[in-house]
Design a protein around this motif. Sequence first.
Motif, PDB file in Angstrom:
ATOM      1  N   TRP A   1     130.686 -31.399  56.540  1.00  0.00           N
ATOM      2  CA  TRP A   1     132.020 -31.981  56.283  1.00  0.00           C
ATOM      3  C   TRP A   1     132.784 -31.216  55.192  1.00  0.00           C
ATOM      4  CZ3 TRP A   1     131.845 -33.368  51.235  1.00  0.00           C
ATOM      5  CH2 TRP A   1     130.587 -33.695  50.709  1.00  0.00           C
ATOM      6  N   THR A   2     132.073 -30.399  54.412  1.00  0.00           N
ATOM      7  CA  THR A   2     132.786 -29.627  53.370  1.00  0.00           C
ATOM      8  C   THR A   2     133.722 -28.590  53.988  1.00  0.00           C
ATOM      9  OG1 THR A   2     130.912 -28.126  53.210  1.00  0.00           O
ATOM     10  CG2 THR A   2     131.039 -29.871  51.542  1.00  0.00           C
TER      11      THR A   2
ATOM     12  N   PHE B   1     136.063 -29.207  55.872  1.00  0.00           N
ATOM     13  CA  PHE B   1     137.437 -29.731  55.770  1.00  0.00           C
ATOM     14  C   PHE B   1     138.028 -29.462  54.394  1.00  0.00           C
ATOM     15  CE2 PHE B   1     135.363 -32.462  59.003  1.00  0.00           C
ATOM     16  CZ  PHE B   1     136.117 -32.048  60.087  1.00  0.00           C
ATOM     17  N   ILE B   2     137.191 -29.597  53.357  1.00  0.00           N
ATOM     18  CA  ILE B   2     137.680 -29.322  51.993  1.00  0.00           C
ATOM     19  C   ILE B   2     138.041 -27.836  51.874  1.00  0.00           C
ATOM     20  CG2 ILE B   2     137.066 -29.343  49.529  1.00  0.00           C
ATOM     21  CD1 ILE B   2     135.110 -31.647  50.224  1.00  0.00           C
TER      22      ILE B   2
ATOM     23  N   ALA C   1     138.829 -25.808  54.278  1.00  0.00           N
ATOM     24  CA  ALA C   1     140.030 -25.546  55.083  1.00  0.00           C
ATOM     25  C   ALA C   1     141.278 -26.012  54.349  1.00  0.00           C
ATOM     26  CB  ALA C   1     139.910 -26.236  56.436  1.00  0.00           C
ATOM     27  N   ALA C   2     141.198 -27.174  53.682  1.00  0.00           N
ATOM     28  CA  ALA C   2     142.362 -27.701  52.965  1.00  0.00           C
ATOM     29  C   ALA C   2     142.739 -26.788  51.805  1.00  0.00           C
ATOM     30  CB  ALA C   2     142.054 -29.119  52.448  1.00  0.00           C
TER      31      ALA C   2
END
Lengths: 52, 743
Positions: B715-716, B718-719, B721-722
């Motif tokens: 899930w990291t 997404f961080i 990518a953000a």
Amino acid sequence: MTFIEIAVIVACVAVVGGVIATTIINRIKGKKTGCCDCSYCDNCHCRDRQEK
Amino acid sequence: MIRIALAGNPNSGKTTLFNILTGSTAHVGNWPGVTVDKREGTYRKKDVSAVITDLPGIYSLSPYTPEEVITRNYILEEKPDCVINIVDATNLERNLYLTTQLMEIDVPLVVALNMMDEVKRRGESIDADALAQKTGVPVVAISALKGEGIDKLIQCAVSQAQHPRKGTTVLKDGNLKHLIGDIRIALESLSVDNTLFHAIKLTELDELETSLHPQLVPMVEKFKATFEDDTFGNDFEAFIANARYSYIAENFARALKTSGKQTGLTRSDKIDRVFTNRWLGIPIFLAIMFAVFHITFSENFLFLKAFIPEDWESLSGTAFSGVFGAGAVNSPGVILQSLTGVFTDWLTDTVRGWLSTSPQWVSGLICDGIMAGIGSVLSFVPQILLLFMFFSILEDSGYMARVAFILDRIFRKFGLSGRAFMPMIMGFGCSIPAMINTRTLADEKERTATIRVIPFFSCGAKLPILTAVAGAIVSSFGVSNADVITFAMYLIGIVTAILTVILMRNTSMRGETPPFIMELPAYHLPQFKSLMIHLWDKLKHFIKKAFTIILASTIVVWAAMHFSFDWQYLTDEQINQSILAGLGQLTQPLFTPMGFGSQLGEYGWVFAVAAVSGLIAKENVISTFGTLAACLGAVIGEDPSGVQYVEQMITFTGATVAGLVAFIVFNMTTIPCFAAVASAKGELRKGTFHRTLLFWLVTSYTAATVVYLVLSWWWTVFIVAAVAAAAVWGIVVYNKKHPVRSI
């Protein structure tokens, strides 16, 4: 100390000392990196470059 | 001793001729721009001896890139006794353009029509005598590749060197002659040599020439203004180039006789229709590269695992057990590596037997220190040689030049030209010549960006790290095939290079991408001799390094591992109290974000030690593992051998797959070895060099941390990518507000 122990110590000191001494001598002579023998450029990067 | 210089267009065969004349083994490649600096050698035969200078290839004497300046300055300032102008006879008209400029210099000149074998193969012929008559300089037909016509060429050059020669020009236009004549008079009053050449360059308003004689520029401008409208048009330089080509076409090129049998497309053209196809080009390139990696690294050759019983083991019960595979078939590269492993194990056991009566520390130093350290690196040499054999075949055949062409379309979008690909490909061999080869890039910013990303193209020294750690991942965690991981790691290096180039070209190094014009050489079968020279160079390089810097490093590592800070000798069981362990534990927290720091077990500090020792030479990473594993083998009660040294060492510390992959990424992208750093220092300006060191450190730290985080906790992503999206948005907004000024 046995003969073999002395011989091993002398050989190790010679190898490590030789590598360090060669690096220092090359620097003093202006050979900046020591040749990598890659044959692309002969010794061009060992030469003290004036132009940039 | 007379001095002969070899000058000609890129990829016309100068270095091949140089090697024949001097018996040298300088690198030759089937693409333009292999030679970027002049090199000298001696020719000796019978009573003739000469110093031969191989000059970087140039298309004209109006230089744009640093290596082109070297050629021009050498001919004008060093004044060789004779210049041999190597002409690619298969591209006569274009090559003679440089000849017309060399003819203008006051130097004895001989034209060598190279690749005449290829001309004959095409059913064509060139009348060398007719060409000599037209040019006024001797012309000798040769084939440097086959060694034909070389004696005649050198005899001709030696004979010409005895007679001084005055420059002549093909620029016969009346007004132009008038202008050149006037400038020559002015130059003669300044006691300048080679007045014809300098006068013509001044009429072209050549940058180097105008900086040498700025006082004559107004005179040229005045003449130009007088004739510009009616005679020369708007582009004076183009007018002169056109005049040269017209003369070549009308006079010199008539020496070329074609058979009339040609159908239009050559063999190379037909191959290129597929290999450089807009849609097929890149998939073919990736397929070729994967095949190369599969043959070199796969332990599941031709994917035969599904058809082979799980308990099958080749040569079971012998010393060569498992060499050809176990449960699957090994690829040729893995077979060679396994055989080397068997040999190094046998050698270590034999030496251990000889030393059985000597003190324990002597046996430990020689067998577990030196032999395990060097052996772990040398066991990868066959695979490295095999990989470079494939790379050499691709390069010599002319395919790599096509890859530069294919990738130009993609590179251009990221701010680099296809020309930057050649140094990058050389980076797969060694970063040092690759960085030097960036001299073919005219744009300073593009050059700096290329030098910075070259270490991301994994060099031969990093290969043992990739192979050993990938092997450990496969054997310990049963993840995928070793060749797939190795190939993926190479791709990660390339992707990191592309991402950082995009970043640089949109932030600190904004600017227009220079145009890329490259002559695609004809395909030809790689020469066996040239291939052997490449491989010998690589082998020599590894052996030399193994018995100097790696040997010294293994001794230092072993000593630091067996002595405590109060200089007490420690046994293998006590190495956690050693100097090395102390230093490793001190630096270990720095590597925690990347997954191979404080979170590892008791002996986790070995990763920190290996990563730091790799800054001296990348081979040290694996030799350090080898030495540490051999000593720890006694502690954990196992007796690993060969590559298992490394694999067991890695798994013993409790490293995870994510941490191991991050370890590879860090080593691939961090500051390269000492020699490469010194090379970068020589090629970059001082401030840029310091920023480059910082760039390597930050990139490797960031890339390895991201890889560790994403592989450990999906899930990291997404961080990450953000954060990346926010950074891209910031850059885009900044660039809109501060548009780049056009070059």
